[in-house]
Write a protein that holds these residues in place. Structure first.
Motif, PDB file in Angstrom:
ATOM      1  N   ILE A  14       0.946  -1.161  -0.238  1.00 21.54           N
ATOM      2  CA  ILE A  14       0.043   0.248  -0.085  1.00 21.54           C
ATOM      3  C   ILE A  14       0.908   1.219   0.019  1.00 21.54           C
ATOM      4  CG2 ILE A  14      -1.821   1.143   1.289  1.00 21.54           C
ATOM      5  CD1 ILE A  14      -2.334  -1.583   2.642  1.00 21.54           C
ATOM      6  N   SER A  15       0.589   2.154  -0.865  1.00 25.79           N
ATOM      7  CA  SER A  15       1.283   3.346  -0.821  1.00 25.79           C
ATOM      8  C   SER A  15       0.953   4.207   0.348  1.00 25.79           C
ATOM      9  CB  SER A  15       1.036   4.082  -2.377  1.00 25.79           C
ATOM     10  OG  SER A  15       1.349   5.497  -2.385  1.00 25.79           O
ATOM     11  N   SER A  16       2.072   5.186   0.764  1.00 25.01           N
ATOM     12  CA  SER A  16       1.813   5.969   1.838  1.00 25.01           C
ATOM     13  C   SER A  16       1.035   6.949   1.472  1.00 25.01           C
ATOM     14  CB  SER A  16       3.419   6.614   2.164  1.00 25.01           C
ATOM     15  OG  SER A  16       3.814   7.411   1.162  1.00 25.01           O
ATOM     16  N   ASN A  17       0.663   7.125   0.162  1.00 22.67           N
ATOM     17  CA  ASN A  17      -0.305   8.244  -0.249  1.00 22.67           C
ATOM     18  C   ASN A  17      -1.611   7.734  -0.483  1.00 22.67           C
ATOM     19  OD1 ASN A  17       1.775  10.177   0.019  1.00 22.67           O
ATOM     20  ND2 ASN A  17       2.483   9.787  -2.055  1.00 22.67           N
ATOM     21  N   ALA A  18      -1.916   6.147  -0.337  1.00 30.06           N
ATOM     22  CA  ALA A  18      -3.161   5.728  -0.618  1.00 30.06           C
ATOM     23  C   ALA A  18      -4.426   6.571  -0.075  1.00 30.06           C
ATOM     24  CB  ALA A  18      -3.259   4.363  -0.144  1.00 30.06           C
ATOM     25  N   LYS A  19      -5.394   6.667  -0.849  1.00 25.20           N
ATOM     26  CA  LYS A  19      -6.465   7.034  -0.307  1.00 25.20           C
ATOM     27  C   LYS A  19      -7.332   6.154   0.695  1.00 25.20           C
ATOM     28  CE  LYS A  19     -11.107   9.041  -1.878  1.00 25.20           C
ATOM     29  NZ  LYS A  19     -12.023   8.789  -2.904  1.00 25.20           N
ATOM     30  N   LYS A  20      -7.585   6.795   1.738  1.00 27.31           N
ATOM     31  CA  LYS A  20      -8.299   5.944   2.862  1.00 27.31           C
ATOM     32  C   LYS A  20      -9.573   6.618   3.227  1.00 27.31           C
ATOM     33  CE  LYS A  20      -6.829   7.096   6.870  1.00 27.31           C
ATOM     34  NZ  LYS A  20      -6.244   7.534   8.153  1.00 27.31           N
ATOM     35  N   SER A  21     -10.444   5.404   3.321  1.00 28.62           N
ATOM     36  CA  SER A  21     -11.750   5.529   3.801  1.00 28.62           C
ATOM     37  C   SER A  21     -12.332   4.364   4.710  1.00 28.62           C
ATOM     38  CB  SER A  21     -12.899   5.747   2.577  1.00 28.62           C
ATOM     39  OG  SER A  21     -12.958   4.559   1.758  1.00 28.62           O
ATOM     40  N   TYR A  22     -13.630   4.297   5.272  1.00 29.35           N
ATOM     41  CA  TYR A  22     -13.830   3.411   6.155  1.00 29.35           C
ATOM     42  C   TYR A  22     -15.071   2.628   5.692  1.00 29.35           C
ATOM     43  CZ  TYR A  22     -10.016   5.327   9.182  1.00 29.35           C
ATOM     44  OH  TYR A  22      -8.806   5.421   9.508  1.00 29.35           O
ATOM     45  N   LYS A  23     -15.326   1.500   5.946  1.00 29.35           N
ATOM     46  CA  LYS A  23     -16.620   0.764   5.591  1.00 29.35           C
ATOM     47  C   LYS A  23     -17.663   1.009   6.544  1.00 29.35           C
ATOM     48  CE  LYS A  23     -16.389  -3.109   3.253  1.00 29.35           C
ATOM     49  NZ  LYS A  23     -16.234  -3.347   1.989  1.00 29.35           N
ATOM     50  N   ASP A  24     -18.863   1.023   6.282  1.00 26.86           N
ATOM     51  CA  ASP A  24     -19.829   1.038   7.156  1.00 26.86           C
ATOM     52  C   ASP A  24     -19.736  -0.248   8.104  1.00 26.86           C
ATOM     53  OD1 ASP A  24     -20.825   3.383   6.252  1.00 26.86           O
ATOM     54  OD2 ASP A  24     -22.206   2.542   5.023  1.00 26.86           O
ATOM     55  N   TYR A  25     -19.937  -0.278   9.369  1.00 25.03           N
ATOM     56  CA  TYR A  25     -19.688  -1.042  10.257  1.00 25.03           C
ATOM     57  C   TYR A  25     -21.221  -1.978  10.450  1.00 25.03           C
ATOM     58  CZ  TYR A  25     -17.219  -4.115  13.613  1.00 25.03           C
ATOM     59  OH  TYR A  25     -16.742  -4.920  14.177  1.00 25.03           O
ATOM     60  N   ASN A  26     -21.375  -3.143   9.908  1.00 27.42           N
ATOM     61  CA  ASN A  26     -22.616  -3.998  10.029  1.00 27.42           C
ATOM     62  C   ASN A  26     -22.665  -4.736  11.387  1.00 27.42           C
ATOM     63  OD1 ASN A  26     -24.596  -5.730   9.788  1.00 27.42           O
ATOM     64  ND2 ASN A  26     -24.200  -6.236   7.687  1.00 27.42           N
ATOM     65  N   TRP A  27     -23.584  -4.332  12.366  1.00 27.04           N
ATOM     66  CA  TRP A  27     -23.762  -4.778  13.612  1.00 27.04           C
ATOM     67  C   TRP A  27     -24.601  -6.211  13.584  1.00 27.04           C
ATOM     68  CZ3 TRP A  27     -20.317  -3.808  17.173  1.00 27.04           C
ATOM     69  CH2 TRP A  27     -19.771  -2.607  17.160  1.00 27.04           C
ATOM     70  N   ASP A  28     -25.194  -6.608  12.368  1.00 30.28           N
ATOM     71  CA  ASP A  28     -26.010  -7.853  12.389  1.00 30.28           C
ATOM     72  C   ASP A  28     -25.054  -9.067  12.983  1.00 30.28           C
ATOM     73  OD1 ASP A  28     -27.984  -6.158  11.570  1.00 30.28           O
ATOM     74  OD2 ASP A  28     -27.783  -6.924   9.251  1.00 30.28           O
ATOM     75  N   LEU A  29     -25.927  -9.798  13.306  1.00 29.93           N
ATOM     76  CA  LEU A  29     -25.305 -11.132  13.729  1.00 29.93           C
ATOM     77  C   LEU A  29     -24.349 -11.802  12.687  1.00 29.93           C
ATOM     78  CD1 LEU A  29     -24.829 -12.861  16.400  1.00 29.93           C
ATOM     79  CD2 LEU A  29     -26.812 -13.896  16.009  1.00 29.93           C
ATOM     80  N   ASN A  30     -23.296 -12.007  13.031  1.00 30.70           N
ATOM     81  CA  ASN A  30     -22.420 -13.188  12.011  1.00 30.70           C
ATOM     82  C   ASN A  30     -22.904 -14.430  12.079  1.00 30.70           C
ATOM     83  OD1 ASN A  30     -20.668 -14.075  10.087  1.00 30.70           O
ATOM     84  ND2 ASN A  30     -18.947 -13.480  11.239  1.00 30.70           N
ATOM     85  N   GLU A  31     -23.962 -14.998  11.313  1.00 30.57           N
ATOM     86  CA  GLU A  31     -24.396 -16.230  11.555  1.00 30.57           C
ATOM     87  C   GLU A  31     -23.632 -17.123  10.648  1.00 30.57           C
ATOM     88  OE1 GLU A  31     -28.562 -16.704  12.322  1.00 30.57           O
ATOM     89  OE2 GLU A  31     -28.678 -14.666  11.932  1.00 30.57           O
TER      90      GLU A  31
END
Length: 103
Positions: free
Chosen positions: A86-103
């Protein structure tokens, strides 16, 4: 705990959390188990999208950002555990967190 990989071992059972391991963590295998859990979480495209110039990563990295900057910056941490450089200049964003149960 001064060990950022713990975030990939202690899980909350929601969909966006790291996967629950199917074996107990043991002192004799802890280093390998934490590394495997970290690499597995980062390689999971449902939870992180990583390329050399763009990263869309789990909110875990935002919520606990200081934990991942103990030996450099976030990109340094990610590069330690991903196959992608990963480049030190990589564009960074965050995914929405899904709180649904991981079944």
């Amino acid at each position: 705990m001064e060990e950022p990989r713990i975030h990939f071992a202690i899980v909350c059972a929601s969909y966006s959390c790291p996967k629950l391991q199917n074996e107990a963590f043991t002192a004799s295998k802890l280093e390998a188990q934490l590394t495997a859990a970290t690499k597995g979480f980062l390689a999971d495209n449902n939870r992180n999208e990583i390329s050399s110039n763009t990263i869309k990563i789990s909110k875990i990295f935002q919520w606990f950002s200081k934990d991942f900057k103990q030996n450099g910056n976030l990109i340094d941490f990610l590069n330690t555990y991903t196959e992608i450089n990963i480049s030190s200049n990589a564009k960074k964003s965050y995914k929405d967190y899904n709180w649904d149960l991981n079944e």
